[in-house]
Scaffold this motif. Structure first.
Motif, PDB file in Angstrom:
ATOM      1  N   LEU A   1     -33.456 -25.309   7.601  1.00 25.82           N
ATOM      2  CA  LEU A   1     -33.372 -24.851   6.212  1.00 25.82           C
ATOM      3  C   LEU A   1     -34.777 -24.442   5.767  1.00 25.82           C
ATOM      4  O   LEU A   1     -35.391 -25.039   4.884  1.00 25.82           O
ATOM      5  N   ASP A   2     -35.286 -23.385   6.409  1.00 29.86           N
ATOM      6  CA  ASP A   2     -36.654 -22.938   6.134  1.00 29.86           C
ATOM      7  C   ASP A   2     -36.722 -21.499   5.671  1.00 29.86           C
ATOM      8  O   ASP A   2     -37.793 -20.881   5.695  1.00 29.86           O
ATOM      9  N   GLY A   3     -35.563 -20.952   5.275  1.00 30.71           N
ATOM     10  CA  GLY A   3     -35.541 -19.585   4.784  1.00 30.71           C
ATOM     11  C   GLY A   3     -35.299 -18.536   5.848  1.00 30.71           C
ATOM     12  O   GLY A   3     -35.310 -17.339   5.538  1.00 30.71           O
TER      13      GLY A   3
ATOM     14  N   PRO B   1     -29.260 -17.045   7.957  1.00 30.90           N
ATOM     15  CA  PRO B   1     -28.303 -16.456   6.999  1.00 30.90           C
ATOM     16  C   PRO B   1     -27.368 -17.527   6.467  1.00 30.90           C
ATOM     17  O   PRO B   1     -27.266 -18.626   7.014  1.00 30.90           O
ATOM     18  N   ALA B   2     -26.658 -17.195   5.400  1.00 33.10           N
ATOM     19  CA  ALA B   2     -25.774 -18.168   4.760  1.00 33.10           C
ATOM     20  C   ALA B   2     -24.482 -17.497   4.331  1.00 33.10           C
ATOM     21  O   ALA B   2     -24.464 -16.313   3.954  1.00 33.10           O
TER      22      ALA B   2
ATOM     23  N   VAL C   1     -32.549 -20.610   2.770  1.00 34.01           N
ATOM     24  CA  VAL C   1     -31.895 -19.603   3.607  1.00 34.01           C
ATOM     25  C   VAL C   1     -32.568 -18.259   3.387  1.00 34.01           C
ATOM     26  O   VAL C   1     -33.356 -18.070   2.432  1.00 34.01           O
ATOM     27  N   ASP C   2     -32.251 -17.322   4.250  1.00 35.33           N
ATOM     28  CA  ASP C   2     -32.790 -15.968   4.155  1.00 35.33           C
ATOM     29  C   ASP C   2     -32.224 -15.291   2.905  1.00 35.33           C
ATOM     30  O   ASP C   2     -31.013 -15.068   2.820  1.00 35.33           O
ATOM     31  N   PRO C   3     -33.065 -14.957   1.931  1.00 32.59           N
ATOM     32  CA  PRO C   3     -32.532 -14.385   0.678  1.00 32.59           C
ATOM     33  C   PRO C   3     -31.873 -13.025   0.849  1.00 32.59           C
ATOM     34  O   PRO C   3     -31.086 -12.610  -0.003  1.00 32.59           O
TER      35      PRO C   3
ATOM     36  N   ASP D   1     -21.228  -9.789  11.790  1.00 29.97           N
ATOM     37  CA  ASP D   1     -21.744  -8.438  11.995  1.00 29.97           C
ATOM     38  C   ASP D   1     -22.608  -8.003  10.813  1.00 29.97           C
ATOM     39  O   ASP D   1     -23.655  -7.358  10.990  1.00 29.97           O
ATOM     40  N   ARG D   2     -22.178  -8.363   9.614  1.00 27.10           N
ATOM     41  CA  ARG D   2     -22.947  -7.987   8.426  1.00 27.10           C
ATOM     42  C   ARG D   2     -24.248  -8.797   8.301  1.00 27.10           C
ATOM     43  O   ARG D   2     -25.239  -8.306   7.771  1.00 27.10           O
ATOM     44  N   LEU D   3     -24.218 -10.043   8.761  1.00 29.81           N
ATOM     45  CA  LEU D   3     -25.386 -10.920   8.604  1.00 29.81           C
ATOM     46  C   LEU D   3     -26.378 -10.806   9.756  1.00 29.81           C
ATOM     47  O   LEU D   3     -27.441 -11.440   9.722  1.00 29.81           O
TER      48      LEU D   3
END
Length: 690
Positions: free
Chosen positions: A451-453, A456-457, A531-533, A687-689
């Motif tokens: 959980l370091d950015g 993906p979420a 998570v990755d913004p 696929d989108r993430l």
């Protein structure tokens, strides 16, 4: 197809309260060949656009199916002569209802070969249509255990055919009820069965009484609910002495009892009907041979309190005879009461979790033991109590609970081949919403996913009707987590996770709180560097699909992708049309747009009426089903058409996966059918993430 279909536009304008609302796709509500042709084109485009995902879909499906045991057996529940369970045979999409005899009243283990009570896999195969969709409505064994009432739906439209089977011969009786709904109950002598029927708007509004062995044409109407805001149900009580009928709207309910030993007597009201008061009744036997009712109500107690009441016999009674037995607690919500010979089990919600509280019959204010679990089928008043513990990542464990000694003993563990729960981490965090309210969120991830950015979420939400999606083992979810995606459940206002007040603060004029809460969780995950913004997707179904439509319009910049399943998105138009199934019953949840204030708040967030600006929209996957009676298929079809019209350059990134044949509100049926669907959705999200 390399380009999405373009829906015909026909000039049409709604005008309510002096406000014009152009609706060039209003024609879709009429259905017919034009709509069917358009839906088939949509499905063809979806299949074409997702063809490159076929390999990933197959891989995901294989992983998910591998977590299902070859022979999937459920926990048993004991009646008098038999122990019952469900069993899915190797390769079977459906679990059969089974039973085994028990040697004596004191033995818990069966001692005879299993018997098939209902072959569901065969039932799913229609000689005229082959194997397809199937959903069971009721499967209720009679007190004598010689008869079975069962109902099924083969289209997904929630119209259930009710039949009766003689379990001594295995043959169905001649009488068939062609249209019934979910609930039903037997008389104590197994001679009568009470069932519900829904009207053309799919509202269960009648309770009928059928005598086994007689023509259905001779069935007797027991109760009819004329108020279109209310739906009726019927069930037996564990004591076997009463049947309970109830009619309920979003805000108000009324209960009646029928003497189970003579179902021609009654129904008699337990406490009348008062606007804004909800209550439910459970019968319990007393040591002196009599009995009374345990009543859970929000009368004067938003989070619920427990009352006792006499069993009405020969006349209706009002709530003046109720006596408070357990007052409202500010720290927990009282959900229900279940009576057993050895004590009463109260289901409560506290701190966002569900618990069972054991209280003695002679002191209902006490609480001798608490277990964080759910009550499984435990049909005998004087028999074993079985509870279930499970989570999204931990398969279920059933335990018998000795209410006398408090001892819990494991009797069943759900199998999940190859799955190790220790590979995953679950935690709860809170994030401030727009008004400062702290919104809880459950965060699931693989232990190796930080959980370091960087990860993906996928955010999931519902937030309506006070409903709670209790954590249940999901054999599909590990396939997402194993690929480094963080899965987050947002416990938004409008749901019931945090109690009745939490629900009330997310409905009617407060509905915007549900949307704000969902966005707040996503923003918090990004802001706090978890998570990755730039790679956050969101998903929800039905009212949760409305949530997705609202946050798609209000914050298109926040999402990399949105999955709106059978979304309720044409909010204002639907709430104006009382001819649409279930609309009238929904006014207390969303609002009645015939009132100007209600119209204003509905119009403010209606996704169909508020498409986001062109440019910068996230990818969108929408689902629908032709036979869905809850969200009519024209709603998502219209929304997709309007979104594409208002942003043509983006339109190929908007997909509509529609079931044009048999299929239901929640997608395909069957173990494998459902996982195949989940594999499709997850493949698109991954696929989108990527």
């Amino acid at each position: 197809m390399t380009q999405p279909p373009v829906a015909d536009r026909e000039p049409f304008e709604h005008r309510e309260h002096g406000v014009p609302r152009p609706d060039p796709y209003a024609w879709m509500a009429a259905g017919g060949d034009a709509l069917t042709g358009h839906l088939r084109a949509e499905r063809t485009y979806y299949d074409s656009a997702c063809a490159h995902l076929d390999s990933l879909v197959s891989t995901l499906r294989a992983e998910m199916v591998a977590r299902l045991p070859e022979s999937d057996l459920s926990a048993r529940w004991r009646r008098t002569r038999y122990a019952y369970y469900t069993a899915a045979r190797t390769g079977s999409d459906y679990a059969d209802l089974m039973r085994e005899t028990v040697g004596s009243a004191t033995e818990s283990e069966p001692d005879h070969a299993p018997e098939v009570v209902l072959d569901v896999e065969s039932l799913a195969t229609d000689p005229d249509r082959g194997t397809g969709y199937l959903d069971l409505g009721v499967t209720v064994v009679s007190p004598s255990e010689d008869l079975l009432a069962y109902s099924f739906d083969r289209d997904g439209d929630e119209v259930y055919e009710l039949r009766f089977r003689d379990l001594r011969t295995g043959a169905d009786l001649d009488e068939v009820v062609p249209r019934s709904y979910y609930s039903g109950a037997w008389s104590a002598d197994s001679a009568w069965f009470l069932y519900t029927v829904h009207d053309e708007q799919y509202r269960p509004f009648q309770v009928w009484r059928h005598r086994v062995g007689t023509p259905v044409a001779d069935d007797v109407l027991v109760l009819e609910e004329p108020d279109e805001r209310f739906e009726v149900q019927v069930r037996g009580t564990r004591s076997g002495d009463c049947l309970v009928l109830w009619s309920e709207s979003n805000t108000t309910s009324e209960c009646w009892v029928v003497d189970a030993h003579d179902v021609t007597r009654g129904p008699w009201s337990v406490g009348g009907r008062r606007a804004g008061v909800r209550y439910h009744a459970e019968h319990r036997r007393r040591a002196d041979g009599g009995g009374d009712l345990l009543v859970v109500t929000d009368d004067g107690a938003v989070e619920g309190r427990l009352m006792t009441a006499p069993v009405p016999d020969g006349a209706d009674q009002d709530a003046s005879v109720w006596v408070e037995a357990r007052p409202e607690s500010p720290d927990e919500t009282l959900v229900r009461a279940d009576a057993f010979a050895a004590g009463v089990l109260l289901t409560v919600r506290t701190g966002g979790h569900r618990e069972l509280v054991l209280v003695p019959h002679d002191d209902l204010r006490a609480g001798s033991q608490r277990v964080e679990a759910d009550l499984l089928r435990s049909p005998r008043y004087d028999g074993p109590v079985t509870v279930l513990e499970e989570s999204w990542l931990r398969p279920g464990v059933a335990r018998t609970w000795d209410l006398g000694t408090g001892v819990l003993e494991t009797v069943w563990e759900q199998e999940a081949p190859g799955h190790d729960p220790e590979r995953y981490v679950s935690e709860r965090r809170t994030f401030p919403s727009a008004d400062g309210t702290l919104v809880p969120a459950t965060i699931l991830r693989h232990r190796d996913t930080p959980l370091d950015g960087s990860a993906p979420a996928l955010l999931y939400g519902y937030g309506s009707y006070g409903a709670v999606d209790e954590p249940t083992w999901d054999p599909a979810l590990p396939s997402l987590l194993d690929r480094g995606v963080v899965w987050v459940y947002a416990h938004n206002r409008g749901g019931g996770e945090m109690g009745r007040r939490w629900y009330l603060d997310g409905k009617l004029e407060h509905k915007q709180h549900t949307f704000d809460d969902h966005v707040a969780v996503a923003d918090g995950l990004a802001r706090d560097g978890l998570v990755d913004p730039d790679r956050i997707a969101t998903r929800g179904l039905s009212a949760g699909g409305l949530l997705q439509g609202a946050v798609f319009s209000q914050r298109p910049d926040r999402w990399r992708a949105v999955v709106a399943e059978v979304p309720f998105v044409d909010v204002v138009t639907t709430m104006f049309d009382a001819s649409i199934p279930l609309t009238v019953t929904e006014w207390d949840e969303w609002g009645d747009p015939r009132r100007k204030d209600d119209f204003d708040w509905l119009l403010a967030y209606s996704p169909y009426d508020n498409p986001p600006p062109a440019g910068g929209r996230p990818d969108l996957l929408v689902t629908g089903a032709l036979h869905d009676p809850r969200v009519m298929v024209h709603e998502p079809a219209k929304w997709v058409a309007r979104l594409r019209e208002t942003d043509p350059d983006w339109s190929p990134r908007c997909l509509f996966r529609v079931e044009t044949g048999a299929g239901a509100h929640t997608g395909p049926s069957g173990r494998f059918g459902h996982l195949a669907y989940e594999a499709e959705v997850y493949a698109w999200i991954l696929d989108r993430l990527s």
